[in-house]
Design a protein around this motif. Structure first.
Motif, PDB file in Angstrom:
ATOM      1  N   PHE A  44       0.844  -1.191   0.000  1.00 50.39           N
ATOM      2  CA  PHE A  44       0.000   0.000   0.000  1.00 50.39           C
ATOM      3  C   PHE A  44       0.881   1.242   0.000  1.00 50.39           C
ATOM      4  O   PHE A  44       1.804   1.358   0.807  1.00 50.39           O
ATOM      5  CB  PHE A  44      -0.906  -0.019   1.239  1.00 50.39           C
ATOM      6  CG  PHE A  44      -1.821   1.167   1.335  1.00 50.39           C
ATOM      7  CD1 PHE A  44      -2.818   1.371   0.386  1.00 50.39           C
ATOM      8  CD2 PHE A  44      -1.712   2.067   2.385  1.00 50.39           C
ATOM      9  CE1 PHE A  44      -3.677   2.452   0.479  1.00 50.39           C
ATOM     10  CE2 PHE A  44      -2.559   3.149   2.493  1.00 50.39           C
ATOM     11  CZ  PHE A  44      -3.549   3.346   1.535  1.00 50.39           C
ATOM     12  N   SER A  45       0.609   2.181  -0.932  1.00 49.62           N
ATOM     13  CA  SER A  45       1.398   3.402  -1.052  1.00 49.62           C
ATOM     14  C   SER A  45       0.476   4.613  -0.998  1.00 49.62           C
ATOM     15  O   SER A  45      -0.161   4.962  -1.993  1.00 49.62           O
ATOM     16  CB  SER A  45       2.182   3.415  -2.376  1.00 49.62           C
ATOM     17  OG  SER A  45       3.003   2.289  -2.501  1.00 49.62           O
TER      18      SER A  45
ATOM     19  N   ALA B  48       4.722   7.950  -0.205  1.00 47.74           N
ATOM     20  CA  ALA B  48       5.314   6.634   0.030  1.00 47.74           C
ATOM     21  C   ALA B  48       5.680   6.007  -1.299  1.00 47.74           C
ATOM     22  O   ALA B  48       5.131   6.352  -2.345  1.00 47.74           O
ATOM     23  CB  ALA B  48       4.338   5.739   0.788  1.00 47.74           C
ATOM     24  N   ALA B  49       6.628   5.089  -1.246  1.00 52.84           N
ATOM     25  CA  ALA B  49       7.021   4.390  -2.474  1.00 52.84           C
ATOM     26  C   ALA B  49       7.512   2.994  -2.128  1.00 52.84           C
ATOM     27  O   ALA B  49       7.984   2.728  -1.018  1.00 52.84           O
ATOM     28  CB  ALA B  49       8.117   5.159  -3.214  1.00 52.84           C
ATOM     29  N   VAL B  50       7.367   2.122  -3.093  1.00 47.70           N
ATOM     30  CA  VAL B  50       7.882   0.762  -2.979  1.00 47.70           C
ATOM     31  C   VAL B  50       8.699   0.450  -4.223  1.00 47.70           C
ATOM     32  O   VAL B  50       8.511   1.060  -5.282  1.00 47.70           O
ATOM     33  CB  VAL B  50       6.752  -0.280  -2.834  1.00 47.70           C
ATOM     34  CG1 VAL B  50       5.968  -0.050  -1.559  1.00 47.70           C
ATOM     35  CG2 VAL B  50       5.837  -0.241  -4.049  1.00 47.70           C
TER      36      VAL B  50
ATOM     37  N   ILE C 257      14.199 -12.510  -0.777  1.00 48.18           N
ATOM     38  CA  ILE C 257      14.200 -11.073  -1.051  1.00 48.18           C
ATOM     39  C   ILE C 257      12.794 -10.510  -0.917  1.00 48.18           C
ATOM     40  O   ILE C 257      11.805 -11.178  -1.225  1.00 48.18           O
ATOM     41  CB  ILE C 257      14.775 -10.812  -2.468  1.00 48.18           C
ATOM     42  CG1 ILE C 257      15.222  -9.368  -2.621  1.00 48.18           C
ATOM     43  CG2 ILE C 257      13.807 -11.230  -3.534  1.00 48.18           C
ATOM     44  CD1 ILE C 257      16.534  -9.089  -1.949  1.00 48.18           C
ATOM     45  N   GLN C 258      12.689  -9.268  -0.448  1.00 47.46           N
ATOM     46  CA  GLN C 258      11.413  -8.576  -0.280  1.00 47.46           C
ATOM     47  C   GLN C 258      11.510  -7.167  -0.868  1.00 47.46           C
ATOM     48  O   GLN C 258      12.606  -6.639  -1.065  1.00 47.46           O
ATOM     49  CB  GLN C 258      11.048  -8.476   1.209  1.00 47.46           C
ATOM     50  CG  GLN C 258      10.779  -9.813   1.873  1.00 47.46           C
ATOM     51  CD  GLN C 258       9.569 -10.517   1.283  1.00 47.46           C
ATOM     52  OE1 GLN C 258       8.547  -9.883   0.992  1.00 47.46           O
ATOM     53  NE2 GLN C 258       9.687 -11.837   1.100  1.00 47.46           N
ATOM     54  N   PRO C 259      10.386  -6.513  -1.169  1.00 46.93           N
ATOM     55  CA  PRO C 259      10.427  -5.167  -1.741  1.00 46.93           C
ATOM     56  C   PRO C 259      11.012  -4.133  -0.773  1.00 46.93           C
ATOM     57  O   PRO C 259      10.915  -4.274   0.449  1.00 46.93           O
ATOM     58  CB  PRO C 259       8.945  -4.860  -2.031  1.00 46.93           C
ATOM     59  CG  PRO C 259       8.288  -6.199  -2.122  1.00 46.93           C
ATOM     60  CD  PRO C 259       9.018  -7.066  -1.156  1.00 46.93           C
ATOM     61  N   GLU C 260      11.617  -3.090  -1.353  1.00 46.44           N
ATOM     62  CA  GLU C 260      12.079  -1.936  -0.588  1.00 46.44           C
ATOM     63  C   GLU C 260      10.902  -0.998  -0.314  1.00 46.44           C
ATOM     64  O   GLU C 260       9.926  -0.973  -1.069  1.00 46.44           O
ATOM     65  CB  GLU C 260      13.134  -1.156  -1.366  1.00 46.44           C
ATOM     66  CG  GLU C 260      14.453  -1.855  -1.515  1.00 46.44           C
ATOM     67  CD  GLU C 260      15.480  -0.991  -2.236  1.00 46.44           C
ATOM     68  OE1 GLU C 260      16.669  -1.278  -2.126  1.00 46.44           O
ATOM     69  OE2 GLU C 260      15.077  -0.023  -2.909  1.00 46.44           O
ATOM     70  N   LYS C 261      11.050  -0.171   0.740  1.00 47.03           N
ATOM     71  CA  LYS C 261       9.979   0.762   1.095  1.00 47.03           C
ATOM     72  C   LYS C 261      10.591   2.072   1.565  1.00 47.03           C
ATOM     73  O   LYS C 261      11.641   2.079   2.208  1.00 47.03           O
ATOM     74  CB  LYS C 261       9.093   0.170   2.184  1.00 47.03           C
ATOM     75  CG  LYS C 261       8.529  -1.208   1.839  1.00 47.03           C
ATOM     76  CD  LYS C 261       7.918  -1.872   3.040  1.00 47.03           C
ATOM     77  CE  LYS C 261       7.538  -3.317   2.720  1.00 47.03           C
ATOM     78  NZ  LYS C 261       8.728  -4.186   2.550  1.00 47.03           N
TER      79      LYS C 261
END
Length: 938
Positions: A641-642, A663-665, A720-724
């Motif tokens: 969610f962004s 916010a960003a992903v 690995i997971q997304p950056e935030k």
């Protein structure tokens, strides 16, 4: 009934409030060229009710007046123009004429920036069509480096990268580049290759840099910023443009653009088309930094060579480190003979770009408000050098992009595009150097030959010299004995250098152990034969260093705006709504040369997202609240969610205050997920499923020294997971004293789950004395556990004077607040301080004795960048010294012949500088261009 009565009364009140409101819309163009004027003022005469034209010269605003009334349009350097509006729905077309007199005092209403941009909830920097023409750099893309908040890095002549707000790299995975809404990224690499595969300068109408986190507005990967290019509309920009640019380094750069529109039987433009062609050929900058790699144990004075930045294959190896050996005095650390990049890379840069598009107006009578169907196709390709973990020779790379779009200005669009790439004959020069060395000897064999020469030849000579320390003189003191030997050797450095040179020469001869070939000398027939064979074989599967990459992606994106859902003259003036969604499908195809798509493994992936937003206007639209939110899903990761929100306050004309949260992903790239690439020293590994039981490198070294297997430390790497990132910003734009335009921004960002990598070893051991039977190093994609914060401030000033001249300056400060030892945190790679200064003039009169010539212009741009540590791969980590650049150009527009002559240079003073560690020194690029620009007026 009472409720019905109340609702009916409210309805009547809203109707009364709407009475007298008239929509004023149209376009402002140059009377001669018919080019749209961006940032022109349009107001109802005698009032402050108005707006500023958008990127295509159009405008639209609501006026509370009775028909008929007068509308005025003004623009810096042009005469005031007025038109009467006599009926509702009438479209106004202002054709402004250049001012015929010099005006010493100029009122500055803006910097060719529309009200929409000033009130935007994000920080936006722009380069419009005038700025593109006036840029002092060798091309418009390099000219973006003059904007505040922008970090521009040149890794080669064909590969310039733009980043913003830190954590920069030559693989700009944290920024998004779009052209007319289409993502310009490479499907396999998941980032754009600068403008190498982008749009031609002749077709660029405007470039917006949206600085900072913006996933809520632009989707995943709009992490640190967005580069949004808008090309020229063939309905508005009709005619022929052709340019030839020549310059230093044998540069040849022809290009042309042709566009036209066709009227239907009613006299309305119903169809338009355009074609573009761009070609660049030049000799690239050569990466020839032969200094020792930053922070290494061996330097220039080491007799056994050292690890040089742009020599590959000479890196440090633990089995070549015999400093502790008392039986081999003087051997110390030695390095294998490597290969210079200049012997391995094709520096003949070529870049070909072509584009064609067809535009159909579905309601021609509505003019530019008509729904429009666009079908477009783009091609880009050529040869250049790309820098990532290594330097890579992109040779004959090809890139295809096709788009179909249905859109209505400021209302909706439905866009679909596909992107295909073909890596051509691209290869890895660093890995090529290692393969060339293998043709002569394996590393172990070569090191054994070097040590064997030392034992047989060098030791007797050294120990036979008069004064060589005796062991008996240092009973029970090995450290003292070693110090005495080192002092003795330093007194005999000439002999030591000669012995190491002889040992290297002996090891390079194919006469010992299992060696069968001599060291392959560049330029010789055996070298050329082996080199061509290696780079023609696909990496991994065929034992070579060539990439195979024919990846593709498909993308669909739709958006709809509900303008004026609510409109009133009260405190709450209006509500606009926006909804949209997008989906993307990746089709990787590397045949195992880069990604783990072998043995029939399907690594196709998809992602999709939906978003919505609203703009609520208060207090006669002086206060606007913007809110947007996006929900994204990637096949391999959870929902993300962004949100984003902002308050923009307009207390007075041309003054805007902004406070925003965004916010960003960033989803892991295909390489973060599926990379499998053997670079000789290690295997680079994506990490979609996690990795278990790796050995920490430091503990493996302790085990080797002590031969104690209990010293080994094992660890696991989570998937690995997304950056935030979350960012708070404040901004301020205003005009002071009617002459000076000011634009300032402050931001504070908080990052989580940075994507980097961990290094570990997979080893097996025998069951008797625990000796290793196999050892393989891995570099595994991974997330950081530390939270990191950054902050920054920037300010830009513009001062117009004497009609012709403009002085601008901007300063940017960026700071990494968090000090961390987490090796996964990617490098900040950003100067703390930098600034730009420029002086420009246009449409000037030049007196040459009795000859007076009009329409001269110039632009001189000074850039200063503070030195900083650039952290890339271990080979390409080091200090970038402070540097300054002066770009300049002078031009003359021969309007009668539609010609513009331009003479200029990037880095005018030829101050050779590094912009990325491991890249080439960048020097001057002087150029001369002739532009023919004929705008069709009918």
């Amino acid at each position: 009934m009472e409720r019905i009565g109340i609702l009916f009364a409210l309805f009547l009140i809203s109707i009364i409030q709407l009475v007298g409101q008239v929509e004023v819309s149209g376009i402002v163009v140059d009377k001669i060229t018919k080019e749209p004027l961006i940032g022109a003022n349009v107001v109802v005469a005698g009032t402050t009710n108005g707006t500023v034209t958008d990127w295509d010269g159009s405008f639209s605003f609501a006026a509370e007046v009775d028909l008929p009334f007068t509308v005025e349009s003004s623009y810096l350097g042009y005469e005031l123009s007025t038109l009467q509006m006599t009926e509702v729905g009438e479209k106004l077309t202002f054709e402004l004429s250049e001012a015929s007199v010099i005006v010493e005092g100029v009122e500055v209403k803006g910097q060719r920036i529309s009200d929409k941009q000033k009130a935007a909830p994000l920080t936006v920097e722009s380069l419009d069509i005038i700025g593109i023409k006036q840029t002092a750099s060798a091309n418009f893309y390099d000219g973006l480096g003059a904007l505040k908040d922008v970090d521009l890095t040149t890794a080669s002549l064909g590969f310039t990268i733009i980043n913003t707000r830190g954590f920069n790299s030559t693989s700009p995975v944290r920024s998004l580049q779009i052209i007319d809404g289409v993502d310009n990224q490479s499907p396999g690499l998941n980032f754009s290759l600068g403008n190498f595969l982008g749009a031609s300068e002749l077709d660029i109408n405007k470039v917006d840099l949206i600085v900072g986190a913006s996933s809520a507005f632009y989707g995943p990967n709009a992490f640190n910023g967005v580069i949004s290019m808008t090309t020229k509309d063939p309905f508005i920009n009709r005619g022929l443009s052709a340019k030839v640019k020549v310059g230093e380094r044998n540069m040849l750069n022809p290009s042309f653009r042709f566009a036209d529109a066709i009227r239907n039987k009613n006299g309305d433009y119903s169809f338009a088309y355009k074609i573009n062609f761009f070609y660049l050929k030049a000799n690239d900058w050569e990466a020839d930094n032969y200094e020792p790699v930053f922070d290494t144990d061996t330097g220039k004075n080491n007799p056994g060579r050292f690890d040089a930045v742009n020599i590959y294959g000479d890196e440090y190896q633990s089995n070549y480190d015999l400093r502790k050996s008392l039986s081999n005095p003087g051997l110390g650390i030695f390095h294998r003979t490597g290969y210079k990049e200049t012997d391995l890379v094709d520096y003949n840069t070529e870049n070909l770009k072509a584009n064609a598009s067809l535009h159909f107006r579905l309601r021609p009578e509505m003019d530019f408000e008509s729904p429009e169907l666009v079908v477009a196709s783009n091609y880009g390709g050529g040869t250049t050098v790309y820098q990532g973990d290594n330097r890579f020779s992109l040779k004959n790379i090809r890139f295809f992009q096709h788009k179909v779009e249905l859109k209505k200005r400021d209302k909706y669009f439905l866009r679909a595009f596909v992107t295909h790439e073909d890596s051509g004959d691209s290869y890895d020069p660093y890995f090529t150097a290692l393969k060339l060395q293998e043709r002569a000897a394996e590393n172990g064999e070569w090191g054994s030959a070097y040590i064997n020469y030392w034992n047989i030849t060098a030791n007797p000579q050294i120990k036979g010299l008069e004064g060589f320390p005796k062991t008996s003189s240092f009973p029970g003191d090995p450290d003292g004995y070693r110090a005495a030997i080192n002092q003795f050797l330093s007194n005999n450095s000439t002999l030591l250098n000669q012995l190491h040179a002889s040992a290297e020469e002996s090891a390079n001869k194919g006469v010992t152990f299992n060696q069968t070939n001599d060291f392959l000398l560049p330029g010789t027939d055996p070298f050329n034969l082996a080199f061509n064979d290696i780079i023609s074989r696909v990496a991994n599967s065929e034992g070579g260093t060539k990439f195979f990459d024919k990846s593709a992606l498909g993308h669909v994106h739709g958006e709809y705006k509900f303008n004026d859902v609510y409109q009133s003259a009260g405190v709450l003036n209006g509500i606009d709504l926006l909804v949209g969604g997008s989906g993307r499908y990746y089709i990787p195809n590397s045949q195992g040369s880069i990604l783990s798509d072998t043995m029939g493994r399907n690594i196709n992936t998809y992602e999709y997202g939906i978003y919505g937003g609203s703009t609520v206007s208060f207090m006669e639209s002086k206060l606007k609240f913007n809110f947007s939110a996006r929900l994204d899903k990637h096949q391999n990761f959870n929902y993300l969610f962004s949100p984003a929100g902002s308050l923009v306050y307009n207390p007075g004309r041309n003054t805007y205050l902004r406070l925003s949260y965004s916010a960003a992903v960033r989803n892991p790239t295909l390489t973060d997920q599926y990379l499998y690439y053997n670079v000789g020293r290690a295997i680079l590994l994506g990490n979609i499923g996690g990795v278990e039981d790796l050995i920490r490198v430091e503990s493996f070294g302790d085990y080797l020294n002590a031969q104690d297997i209990t010293l080994l430390e094992y660890f696991d790497v989570d998937p690995i997971q997304p950056e935030k990132v979350r960012t708070i910003e404040s901004g301020f734009r205003t005009t002071l004293f009617n002459k000076v335009y000011v634009d300032a921004t402050y931001y504070y960002s908080r990052y989580r789950d940075f994507i980097g990598y961990q290094i570990g070893i997979d080893a097996t051991f025998d069951n008797f004395i625990n000796n290793p039977t196999s050892v393989q190093a891995y570099r595994v994609s991974s997330n950081a556990t530390d939270v990191v914060t950054t902050q920054g401030f920037s300010i830009g000033l513009s001062y117009y004077f004497a009609k012709y001249f403009l002085v601008t300056g901007n300063y940017s400060w960026n700071k990494l607040n968090t000090q961390t030892d987490d090796p996964i945190i990617p490098a900040f790679n950003t100067p703390e301080h930098k600034y730009n200064l420029s002086l420009s003039g246009r449409d000037m009169m030049m007196n040459l004795g009795s000859l007076k010539m009009k329409n001269f212009g110039f632009n001189f741009q000074y850039k200063w960048i503070e030195g900083f540590i650039y952290e890339g791969s271990p080979q390409f980590t080091g200090f970038i010294p402070t540097y300054a650049l002066l770009d300049g150009q002078v031009n003359w527009n021969w309007k009668a012949r539609n010609l513009t002559f331009k003479l200029g240079a990037s880095n005018l003073l030829n101050t050779m500088n590094f912009q990325t560690y491991g890249g080439p020194r960048i020097g001057r690029m002087a150029y001369f261009s002739v532009l023919y620009d004929w705008n069709k007026k009918t």
